[in-house]
Design a protein around this motif. Structure first.
Motif, mmCIF file in Angstrom:
data_model
loop_
_atom_site.group_PDB
_atom_site.id
_atom_site.type_symbol
_atom_site.label_atom_id
_atom_site.label_comp_id
_atom_site.label_asym_id
_atom_site.label_seq_id
_atom_site.Cartn_x
_atom_site.Cartn_y
_atom_site.Cartn_z
ATOM 1 N N LEU A 58 38.567 8.299 -15.427
ATOM 2 C CA LEU A 58 37.547 8.659 -14.444
ATOM 3 C C LEU A 58 38.010 8.362 -13.024
ATOM 4 O O LEU A 58 37.873 9.190 -12.117
ATOM 5 C CB LEU A 58 36.254 7.897 -14.740
ATOM 6 C CG LEU A 58 35.430 8.411 -15.920
ATOM 7 C CD1 LEU A 58 34.444 7.353 -16.391
ATOM 8 C CD2 LEU A 58 34.680 9.675 -15.534
ATOM 9 N N TYR A 83 29.644 20.717 -14.871
ATOM 10 C CA TYR A 83 30.482 19.606 -15.340
ATOM 11 C C TYR A 83 29.810 18.269 -15.045
ATOM 12 O O TYR A 83 29.705 17.400 -15.914
ATOM 13 C CB TYR A 83 31.844 19.645 -14.649
ATOM 14 C CG TYR A 83 32.854 20.560 -15.275
ATOM 15 C CD1 TYR A 83 33.288 20.368 -16.580
ATOM 16 C CD2 TYR A 83 33.408 21.611 -14.551
ATOM 17 C CE1 TYR A 83 34.236 21.198 -17.150
ATOM 18 C CE2 TYR A 83 34.361 22.451 -15.115
ATOM 19 C CZ TYR A 83 34.775 22.239 -16.417
ATOM 20 O OH TYR A 83 35.714 23.070 -16.985
ATOM 21 N N ILE A 117 28.935 15.026 -17.265
ATOM 22 C CA ILE A 117 29.741 13.824 -17.033
ATOM 23 C C ILE A 117 28.858 12.616 -16.725
ATOM 24 O O ILE A 117 29.084 11.512 -17.254
ATOM 25 C CB ILE A 117 30.733 14.061 -15.882
ATOM 26 C CG1 ILE A 117 31.845 15.011 -16.336
ATOM 27 C CG2 ILE A 117 31.332 12.741 -15.386
ATOM 28 C CD1 ILE A 117 32.760 15.459 -15.208
ATOM 29 N N THR A 177 28.880 9.341 -19.058
ATOM 30 C CA THR A 177 29.510 8.155 -18.476
ATOM 31 C C THR A 177 28.582 6.949 -18.552
ATOM 32 O O THR A 177 28.997 5.847 -18.929
ATOM 33 C CB THR A 177 29.887 8.419 -17.007
ATOM 34 O OG1 THR A 177 30.789 9.522 -16.941
ATOM 35 C CG2 THR A 177 30.540 7.207 -16.381
ATOM 36 N N TYR A 203 28.404 17.693 -25.793
ATOM 37 C CA TYR A 203 29.672 18.328 -25.413
ATOM 38 C C TYR A 203 29.811 19.696 -26.074
ATOM 39 O O TYR A 203 30.310 20.643 -25.470
ATOM 40 C CB TYR A 203 30.850 17.429 -25.797
ATOM 41 C CG TYR A 203 32.186 18.017 -25.423
ATOM 42 C CD1 TYR A 203 32.584 18.067 -24.092
ATOM 43 C CD2 TYR A 203 33.034 18.547 -26.388
ATOM 44 C CE1 TYR A 203 33.803 18.621 -23.731
ATOM 45 C CE2 TYR A 203 34.253 19.106 -26.035
ATOM 46 C CZ TYR A 203 34.640 19.140 -24.717
ATOM 47 O OH TYR A 203 35.836 19.693 -24.360
ATOM 48 N N LEU A 257 37.694 18.094 -13.835
ATOM 49 C CA LEU A 257 36.394 17.758 -14.424
ATOM 50 C C LEU A 257 36.374 18.058 -15.918
ATOM 51 O O LEU A 257 35.688 17.382 -16.690
ATOM 52 C CB LEU A 257 35.277 18.520 -13.703
ATOM 53 C CG LEU A 257 35.139 18.231 -12.201
ATOM 54 C CD1 LEU A 257 33.876 18.885 -11.645
ATOM 55 C CD2 LEU A 257 35.122 16.741 -11.925
ATOM 56 N N VAL A 266 37.864 15.006 -17.683
ATOM 57 C CA VAL A 266 36.896 13.908 -17.760
ATOM 58 C C VAL A 266 35.841 14.197 -18.823
ATOM 59 O O VAL A 266 35.478 13.320 -19.625
ATOM 60 C CB VAL A 266 36.225 13.692 -16.384
ATOM 61 C CG1 VAL A 266 35.100 12.675 -16.490
ATOM 62 C CG2 VAL A 266 37.254 13.233 -15.364
ATOM 63 N N THR A 267 35.349 15.431 -18.850
ATOM 64 C CA THR A 267 34.310 15.792 -19.820
ATOM 65 C C THR A 267 34.813 15.675 -21.247
ATOM 66 O O THR A 267 34.115 15.148 -22.124
ATOM 67 C CB THR A 267 33.830 17.239 -19.559
ATOM 68 O OG1 THR A 267 33.431 17.371 -18.194
ATOM 69 C CG2 THR A 267 32.639 17.579 -20.452
#
Length: 367
Positions: A105, A137, A141, A145, A179, A292, A295-296
């Motif tokens: 991240l 995104y 995220i 997170t 997701y 992004l 990260v996802t």
């Protein structure tokens, strides 16, 4: 050059199979340990570029949504293998998964995004991108997170920043489900959100025409085999790298979080370099998709995989960040929401993100 990548990887595997036990027994020689670490680190990064190349080739051949799945899963497999190698080692590391995801991240959202926007601002003054894609995104995220890295510190079922088995199971299912919905929308109904605005398809019928009408099965099989040929050396060498990394951190007294930074760098280096190249070419939408998207996928797939390993093996996993990490993480999420709230970016946003990245590095070595 493409063919040289798996060759170098498999040559390294062969050398470690023949001489590795002797080398690993001599790690007390710091020069040897450092040389082996640098060697494995560079080889794994080099071969990882081959993984990304073959995955992107398969993505073009398969079309969506299978293409995106292949590319995403290829990177996540490398990440999970490297984390698992350290988690399941004799020393174990309860915080490695947390440190790796947190490092991804920080490196992506502050390091690569900051450097990219600063570089793009200097070269192009302002850069445009598809705002809807970045917003989509971030909408995934941010909750993932918080669930993975912040919430475990505030639950009462456990007192050490971990999750109870019931929480781990339910949060894993929730994460995969969210997701999956995102991936379905990204590759189907709202595909236009993730392409440059001047290249968006007009409607669903035109999107259908853009998909490959026939798949070269022979070529598909060849590239799939090449993908495996590139991934397997990383899988095999990960155990040796994990042992050297554990020994090096213990011998030098380096912070345990450094292991997460090393793995995050290994995993994201190919995509990070590709993102910076795209920004230099004024293709900011592609760079945002790479950053992004990484990260996802880390949050959406690595978290459930790590929790599954923990539940199956009984290894303890700590996910909750320390207070300073939570402050920096929340600041990063807020800043990212502000940065990607306007359809054009300047070098100012890049400088601010880089500032937070420097703070992250300082806190690693001076918490």
């Amino acid at each position: 050059m493409t063919a040289a990548r798996p060759f170098i990887g498999w040559l390294t595997v062969a050398l470690f199979l023949v001489f590795g036990s002797g080398w690993m027994a001599g790690l007390a020689n710091h020069a040897l340990a450092l040389g082996l670490f640098v060697w494995l680190f560079l080889v794994i990064i080099w071969v990882a570029f081959g993984v990304v190349h073959e995955a992107e080739t398969l993505a073009e051949m398969l079309g969506e949504p299978l293409g995106t799945l292949v590319l995403t899963l290829s990177i996540v497999i490398i990440e999970v293998v490297l984390i698992s190698a350290v988690m399941l080692g004799p020393e174990g590391n309860a915080t490695l998964a947390r440190d790796t995801m947190y490092s991804v991240l920080m490196i992506v959202l502050n390091g690569v995004v900051g450097l990219g926007l600063l570089m793009g601002g200097i070269r192009h003054y302002e850069q445009a991108y598809n705002l809807k894609g970045a917003s989509a995104y971030l909408s995934v995220i941010i909750p993932l997170t918080i669930i993975a890295l912040v919430l475990p510190d505030f639950t009462t079922s456990t007192s050490d920043g971990s999750l109870s088995p019931a929480q781990a199971l339910m949060f894993s299912v929730l994460t995969i489900g969210l997701y999956g919905i995102f991936l379905w929308l990204q590759t189907g109904r709202h595909r236009g959100y993730f392409v440059a605005q001047d290249a968006q398809p007009i409607d669903a019928k035109e999107m259908e025409h853009q998909r490959p009408s026939a798949i070269d099965k022979k070529g598909l099989f060849v590239h799939f085999i090449l993908l495996l040929v590139n991934i397997l050396p990383i899988v095999i060498l990960s155990k040796s790298l994990a042992s050297i990394l554990d020994y090096g951190i213990a011998a030098t007294g380096a912070p345990a979080a450094l292991g997460g930074i090393v793995i995050a760098t290994l995993v994201f280096a190919p995509e990070g370099i590709s993102a910076l190249i795209a920004i230099r070419a004024d293709r900011l939408t592609r760079a945002i998709n790479l950053c992004l998207g990484a990260v996802t996928s880390t949050l959406g797939l690595t978290v459930p995989a790590v929790l599954a390993i923990s539940l199956y093996t009984g290894r303890h996993v700590l996910l909750g960040l320390p207070p300073s990490g939570i402050v920096l993480l929340v600041s990063t999420l807020i800043l990212s929401s502000i940065t990607f709230s306007n359809s054009r970016t300047t070098m100012l946003e890049g400088a601010v993100h880089l500032s937070l990245f420097v703070v992250f590095l300082v806190l690693v070595f001076s918490p």
